[in-house]
Design a protein around this motif. Structure first.
Motif, short mmCIF file in Angstrom:
data_model
loop_
_atom_site.label_atom_id
_atom_site.label_comp_id
_atom_site.label_asym_id
_atom_site.label_seq_id
_atom_site.Cartn_x
_atom_site.Cartn_y
_atom_site.Cartn_z
N ASN A 1 44.81 48.53 28.72
CA ASN A 1 44.01 49.57 28.18
C ASN A 1 42.45 49.53 28.94
O ASN A 1 41.71 50.50 28.51
N ASP A 2 42.12 48.29 29.46
CA ASP A 2 40.85 48.05 29.71
C ASP A 2 40.21 49.10 30.67
O ASP A 2 39.06 49.48 30.60
N THR B 1 36.04 52.23 31.97
CA THR B 1 35.45 52.74 33.02
C THR B 1 35.89 54.38 33.01
O THR B 1 36.34 54.79 32.28
N ARG B 2 35.27 55.02 33.85
CA ARG B 2 35.55 56.81 33.96
C ARG B 2 36.81 56.79 34.82
O ARG B 2 36.72 58.00 35.57
N GLY C 1 42.05 45.65 41.18
CA GLY C 1 41.71 44.90 40.01
C GLY C 1 40.03 44.17 39.97
O GLY C 1 39.46 44.21 40.97
N LEU C 2 39.98 43.78 38.64
CA LEU C 2 38.68 43.24 38.75
C LEU C 2 39.11 41.70 37.95
O LEU C 2 39.91 41.49 37.34
N SER C 3 37.93 40.73 38.43
CA SER C 3 38.20 39.42 38.24
C SER C 3 39.57 38.62 38.48
O SER C 3 40.07 38.49 39.31
N MET C 4 40.22 38.47 37.26
CA MET C 4 41.63 37.87 37.43
C MET C 4 42.59 38.83 38.29
O MET C 4 43.33 38.53 38.99
N GLY C 5 42.18 40.15 37.75
CA GLY C 5 42.93 41.41 38.28
C GLY C 5 42.50 41.47 39.83
O GLY C 5 43.27 41.97 40.72
N GLY D 1 26.26 41.91 36.93
CA GLY D 1 27.01 40.76 36.40
C GLY D 1 28.45 41.01 36.45
O GLY D 1 28.93 41.92 37.02
N HIS D 2 28.98 40.11 35.67
CA HIS D 2 30.69 40.45 35.34
C HIS D 2 30.68 41.10 34.25
O HIS D 2 31.12 40.61 33.14
N ASP D 3 30.68 42.54 34.57
CA ASP D 3 30.71 43.44 33.39
C ASP D 3 30.93 44.97 33.74
O ASP D 3 31.09 45.10 34.79
N TRP D 4 31.29 45.65 32.69
CA TRP D 4 31.94 46.98 33.12
C TRP D 4 31.00 48.03 33.59
O TRP D 4 31.21 48.91 34.13
N THR D 5 29.65 47.60 33.33
CA THR D 5 28.81 48.44 34.06
C THR D 5 28.44 48.56 35.41
O THR D 5 28.79 49.54 36.36
#
Length: 268
Positions: free
Chosen positions: A48-49, A54-55, A116-120, A236-240
């Motif tokens: 779901n993340d 994000t959009r 993907g992001l980070s681990m993804g 940073g390590h964030d959704w923005t």
């Protein structure tokens, strides 16, 4: 745009799994086979993340792009033979096969992307390279290119997911991880440049842990003369940051653009 949640039995994972799928089905012009992005979440996350953070739904609609979002739990999207949980095989083979049978998706390599992001981001890179005949492009945001840290890890961390014992549970014998199919550098070295999918990478300059590892991998790709795009910017390590750069990644893919009817595009 259709947003679907479905479940099916995975032979690779030996259990029923949940996935979310975005299909831009509201266009007047019929699209028979959609280009598809398989999009992987980070550690602590779920399927779901990406929709919550994000959009991606709106942008998928605007670009006639299908997006498939599975759950990787905290398992780094690699195979775990000891627990009969083959996450890599699930992502690179079974999930692609299931979604192509179930939805009107293109089967062409050049229309099939993994991100993907980070681990993804790590999972997208290793599986995009491992299954390079399936995926034509890789999108890796703020990726956990931390194998050097993993092989030197110990059990002193206060975070249980940063301990050597946890990494051993995920990756097996850490003395054997370098050179394996869990090693992004080894996977690059196994392929001819012409076999490597197109690569887009991005990382925030304030990402205190992962920025230097992303720069290091970018420099390695440069050294190997492997074409790729690497972007950095404030964040940073964030959704923005990820909301901004998943849009930039979709622009990099050079997808077609066509607005559909939605509450964000009423077309009065």
């Amino acid at each position: 745009m259709a947003y679907l949640t479905c479940n099916f039995f995975s032979k690779s994972l030996m259990r029923t799994v949940n996935i979310n799928v975005v299909l831009p089905t509201d266009k007047e012009n019929e699209i028979k086979e959609y280009k598809t992005l398989y999009l992987l979440h980070g550690i602590y996350g779920s399927q779901n993340d990406w929709v919550h953070g994000t959009r991606i739904e709106a942008w998928a609609q605007d670009h006639n792009l299908a997006v498939v979002m599975p759950s990787g739990e905290n398992k780094f999207y690699v195979d775990h033979p000891q627990s009969n949980a083959y996450f890599s095989k699930f992502i690179g083979e079974e999930l692609v096969s299931f979604t192509r049978r179930s939805f009107p998706l293109s089967t062409k390599r050049e229309d099939t992307f993994i991100g993907g992001l980070s681990m993804g981001g790590y999972g997208a890179m290793v599986n995009g390279l491992k299954y390079h005949e399936t995926f034509g492009s890789i999108i890796a945001l703020s990726s956990a290119f931390i194998l050097d840290l993993i092989v030197r890890s110990n059990d002193n961390s206060s975070n249980p997911l940063h301990r050597r014992s946890y990494y051993e549970f995920i990756f097996g014998n850490l003395d054997e991880i370098k050179g394996s199919d869990k090693d992004y550098i080894a996977l690059v070295n196994r392929l001819e440049n012409s076999q490597i999918p197109d690569i887009y990478m991005a990382c925030g300059t304030e990402d205190s842990l992962l920025y230097r590892f992303n720069v290091k991998f970018h420099q390695y790709l440069d050294q190997k003369q492997i074409p790729h795009t690497f972007e950095t910017g404030p964040g940073g390590h964030d959704w923005t940051f990820w909301d901004t750069y998943i849009k930039r990644a979709l622009d990099w893919l050079e997808l077609e653009e066509e607005k559909g009817i939605s509450s964000g595009n009423v077309n009065l």
